[in-house]
Design an enzyme around this catalytic site. Structure first.
Site, PDB file in Angstrom:
ATOM      1  N   ARG A   1       0.845  -1.189   0.000  1.00 29.15           N
ATOM      2  CA  ARG A   1       0.000   0.000   0.000  1.00 29.15           C
ATOM      3  C   ARG A   1       0.888   1.250   0.000  1.00 29.15           C
ATOM      4  O   ARG A   1       1.946   1.266   0.625  1.00 29.15           O
ATOM      5  CB  ARG A   1      -0.840  -0.042   1.276  1.00 29.15           C
ATOM      6  CG  ARG A   1      -1.812   1.097   1.470  1.00 29.15           C
ATOM      7  CD  ARG A   1      -3.028   0.903   0.651  1.00 29.15           C
ATOM      8  NE  ARG A   1      -4.126   1.752   1.090  1.00 29.15           N
ATOM      9  CZ  ARG A   1      -5.100   2.139   0.280  1.00 29.15           C
ATOM     10  NH1 ARG A   1      -5.120   1.770  -0.984  1.00 29.15           N
ATOM     11  NH2 ARG A   1      -6.089   2.872   0.724  1.00 29.15           N
TER      12      ARG A   1
ATOM     13  N   THR B   1      -9.758   0.572  -8.999  1.00 26.22           N
ATOM     14  CA  THR B   1      -8.835  -0.407  -8.458  1.00 26.22           C
ATOM     15  C   THR B   1      -8.920  -1.590  -9.409  1.00 26.22           C
ATOM     16  O   THR B   1      -9.774  -1.622 -10.276  1.00 26.22           O
ATOM     17  CB  THR B   1      -9.310  -0.726  -7.025  1.00 26.22           C
ATOM     18  OG1 THR B   1      -9.275   0.479  -6.272  1.00 26.22           O
ATOM     19  CG2 THR B   1      -8.508  -1.784  -6.334  1.00 26.22           C
TER      20      THR B   1
ATOM     21  N   ASP C   1      -7.900   8.332   0.716  1.00 25.31           N
ATOM     22  CA  ASP C   1      -8.383   7.217   1.543  1.00 25.31           C
ATOM     23  C   ASP C   1      -8.112   7.446   3.028  1.00 25.31           C
ATOM     24  O   ASP C   1      -8.599   6.704   3.876  1.00 25.31           O
ATOM     25  CB  ASP C   1      -7.749   5.888   1.091  1.00 25.31           C
ATOM     26  CG  ASP C   1      -8.571   5.199   0.013  1.00 25.31           C
ATOM     27  OD1 ASP C   1      -9.718   5.615  -0.215  1.00 25.31           O
ATOM     28  OD2 ASP C   1      -8.065   4.243  -0.602  1.00 25.31           O
TER      29      ASP C   1
ATOM     30  N   ASN D   1      -6.516   4.404  -6.724  1.00 19.33           N
ATOM     31  CA  ASN D   1      -7.679   4.964  -6.035  1.00 19.33           C
ATOM     32  C   ASN D   1      -8.724   5.390  -7.057  1.00 19.33           C
ATOM     33  O   ASN D   1      -9.528   4.575  -7.471  1.00 19.33           O
ATOM     34  CB  ASN D   1      -7.321   6.112  -5.090  1.00 19.33           C
ATOM     35  CG  ASN D   1      -8.491   6.405  -4.153  1.00 19.33           C
ATOM     36  OD1 ASN D   1      -9.286   5.521  -3.887  1.00 19.33           O
ATOM     37  ND2 ASN D   1      -8.607   7.611  -3.677  1.00 19.33           N
TER      38      ASN D   1
ATOM     39  N   THR E   1      -4.293  -0.589  -6.834  1.00 22.86           N
ATOM     40  CA  THR E   1      -5.131   0.589  -7.054  1.00 22.86           C
ATOM     41  C   THR E   1      -4.339   1.862  -7.276  1.00 22.86           C
ATOM     42  O   THR E   1      -3.223   2.002  -6.785  1.00 22.86           O
ATOM     43  CB  THR E   1      -6.063   0.789  -5.829  1.00 22.86           C
ATOM     44  OG1 THR E   1      -6.911   1.898  -6.052  1.00 22.86           O
ATOM     45  CG2 THR E   1      -5.281   1.013  -4.546  1.00 22.86           C
TER      46      THR E   1
END
Ligand code: GLY
Length: 559
Positions: free
Chosen positions: A94, A371, A413, A391, A389
């Site tokens: 991430r 995503t 996010d 986003n 992703t």
């Protein structure tokens, strides 16, 4: 001599037939992902004796070329892995907030959110994780040479590929935004004076050069050298925060999978900073003891139960979920069956529970769209579920000049302001506030399901806030409603996320009779277009059965 030749011929024909039969049943493995060319590249890697992780690396880079709205090298993602022997692991690649990020960076002097700053600006991007994620995954589990896994994507970017009607439409619709976000920059996805059309060949020379650096230098080809210089230069054009130190310091993290059960199925899924894994396990436990099979797919009792579970689980998500490296997420408490039972105890068949009366649960002793997903299984039965992703669709729409790739807008996010919804209408608080070096909370839910201890299903989807509920419903479609994988991913879906307090439903998901019954009991329904693009693989007695979501260009290929 003649007899020997005939015998040889017979044996060859026999072997060919066996191979054909095997291929028909997809006994040797399968790839399901968002674009046909990328699925083919994945299967080619499997055929060359690559394992599921090798194929995943090749698919990830290929998707960065052929599925630019979400496939990426400028974003991040999660991988859930299960080996043929049943060992499990997850990789968190991430994005992270840059070191210069601050909790109130998207607020004005009055404390109000500055529109679009976390979505469509150079400040919207987290430090990308996808390249390091692929390097890490390959280092731990890969079999084939790294360069051979990146090369197919380079070929696609250099020689070009034929675009689908859907992609042509998307690029035409995004044309003006690309121009506005990237003044004066030439960019392969933008056609100057004419529209894209199906069958046009899209060449991405700058991206090919970046991929060559990654092929030759691994992570140093992206997080250092020319590409790092280009990212930082791009940041300077718009007050972006990503620095060379942020890039050099970025590392993906191996995390223990979280596991739960549903009847005789084990669920292996992504831990925080995904909220999806915990939410999925909570949802499955919340509905486990009810006769869903008897009620049937999308019947009013089924929908009501699922909605009431979703409402409660998303309320928990808003309070308790965040990056576990910064915030103590009460994983055990959230997954305790007695706690989940207590959450569902206020569910009544008389009327909907208004979301205004639901808050996150309390624990005794607690201390306090776009995503993409792909599912892969190889011939040995190793399985990989990866969701990655940028986003939003095409991320921030800002591409790194000279390097040919799009940057994410994942910072949205985070919870920019407690209680104020993000792009997906999701609400968060302290657990998911912005802090330097922190990972923003995600809904991505790559998941592997075992039945009686053996591989059963690999599944996941894009879709922002709806990711969790789409994965949940797809699993129920197979286990409770006897659908095959293709029908399960194609079946119409609905979604509830606590706030706003309505059922978001794909057009046609709920028939008129069901809708009337729901509305009478206090469940407003809001219809909308597609929810998610689920790609899954089911292990059957014969081999592997793919489910490629017809909502996109998704393609299943086995061999
Ligand atoms: N950006 C969507 C998610 O990570 O949930």
């Amino acid at each position: 001599m003649n007899v020997t030749f005939k015998k040889l011929n017979f044996v060859l024909c026999f072997l060919l037939l066996i191979n054909c039969l095997k291929a028909q049943n997809n006994k040797n493995g399968m790839v399901v992902c968002a674009y046909p060319d990328a699925s083919k590249i994945g299967v080619d890697i499997l055929k060359k004796d690559g394992n599921a992780v090798d194929a995943a690396v090749a698919v990830q880079f290929a998707l960065a070329v052929v599925h630019p709205s979400a496939g990426n090298i400028g974003g991040g993602g999660f991988m859930v892995f299960r080996s043929s022997k049943g060992e499990t692991n997850t990789l968190d690649f991430r994005e992270k907030a840059p070191a210069r990020a601050t909790t109130n960076m998207y607020l004005d002097a009055e404390g109000n959110i500055i529109p679009d700053l976390s979505l469509a600006s150079h400040m919207a991007s987290g430090v990308p994780g996808s390249v390091d994620g692929m390097v890490e995954a390959h280092h731990k589990y890969g079999k084939l040479k790294w360069a051979d896994l990146v090369q197919p994507a380079i070929d696609l970017a250099t020689n070009g590929y034929k675009i689908t009607a859907r992609l042509a439409g998307e690029l035409n619709r995004t044309h003006d935004t690309f121009i506005k976000a990237n003044p004066g920059k030439p960019y392969a996805l933008v056609k100057k004076d004419e529209q894209w059309k199906e069958g046009d060949v899209l060449v991405q020379a700058d991206l090919a050069k970046t991929l060559e650096l990654i092929r030759d230098n691994g992570r140093a080809g992206f997080y250092g050298g020319r590409v790092a210089d280009e990212i930082v230069a791009e940041m300077k054009l718009g007050n972006g925060l990503i620095s060379k130190t942020d890039l050099a310091n970025y590392h993906a993290v191996w995390r223990k999978a979280i596991k739960g059960s549903y009847k005789n199925y084990n669920i292996i899924t992504m831990p925080p900073p995904s909220s999806g894994g915990i939410a999925l396990l909570q949802l499955l436990k919340s509905v486990e003891k009810y006769p869903l099979h008897r009620w049937g797919y999308n019947q009013d009792s089924t929908v009501r139960l699922i909605v009431e579970a979703e409402r409660r689980v998303y309320a928990d998500r808003s309070t308790y979920l965040g990056d576990p490296d910064f915030y103590k997420v009460p994983v055990d408490s959230l997954l305790r069956p007695a706690y989940i039972d207590s959450r569902m105890s206020s569910f009544s068949w008389n009327a909907a529970t208004p979301s205004s009366s639901i808050q996150a649960g309390k624990f005794v002793g607690y201390e306090s769209d776009q995503t993409t997903h792909y599912s892969i299984v190889d011939k040995d039965g190793n399985a990989v579920a990866i969701t990655t992703t940028l986003n939003g669709s095409y991320g921030s729409k800002i591409f790194v000049g000279g390097a040919g790739f799009l940057l994410n807008n994942e910072m949205d996010d985070f919870s920019s302001k407690p209680g104020t919804p993000n792009m997906y209408g999701l609400i968060g608080g302290r657990a998911n506030r912005i802090q330097p070096g922190k990972r923003m909370l995600s809904c991505m839910t790559p998941t592997i399901v075992e039945k009686d201890g053996k591989l059963f299903m690999v599944v996941g989807t894009p879709g922002g806030a709806t990711i969790i509920t789409s994965v949940f419903q797809t699993i129920l479609n197979v286990i409770e409603f006897d659908m095959n994988m293709q029908d399960a991913v194609a079946a119409k879906r609905f979604h509830h996320q606590w706030l706003p307090d309505n059922i978001q439903s794909e057009r046609g998901a709920l028939n008129a009779g069901t809708r009337t019954k729901l509305e009478k009991k206090g469940y407003p329904v809001k219809e909308q277009g597609a929810i998610g693009r689920v790609d899954g693989i089911l292990k059957t007695k014969e081999g592997y059965e793919g489910g490629a979501d017809p909502r996109g260009d998704d393609t299943k290929l086995g061999w």
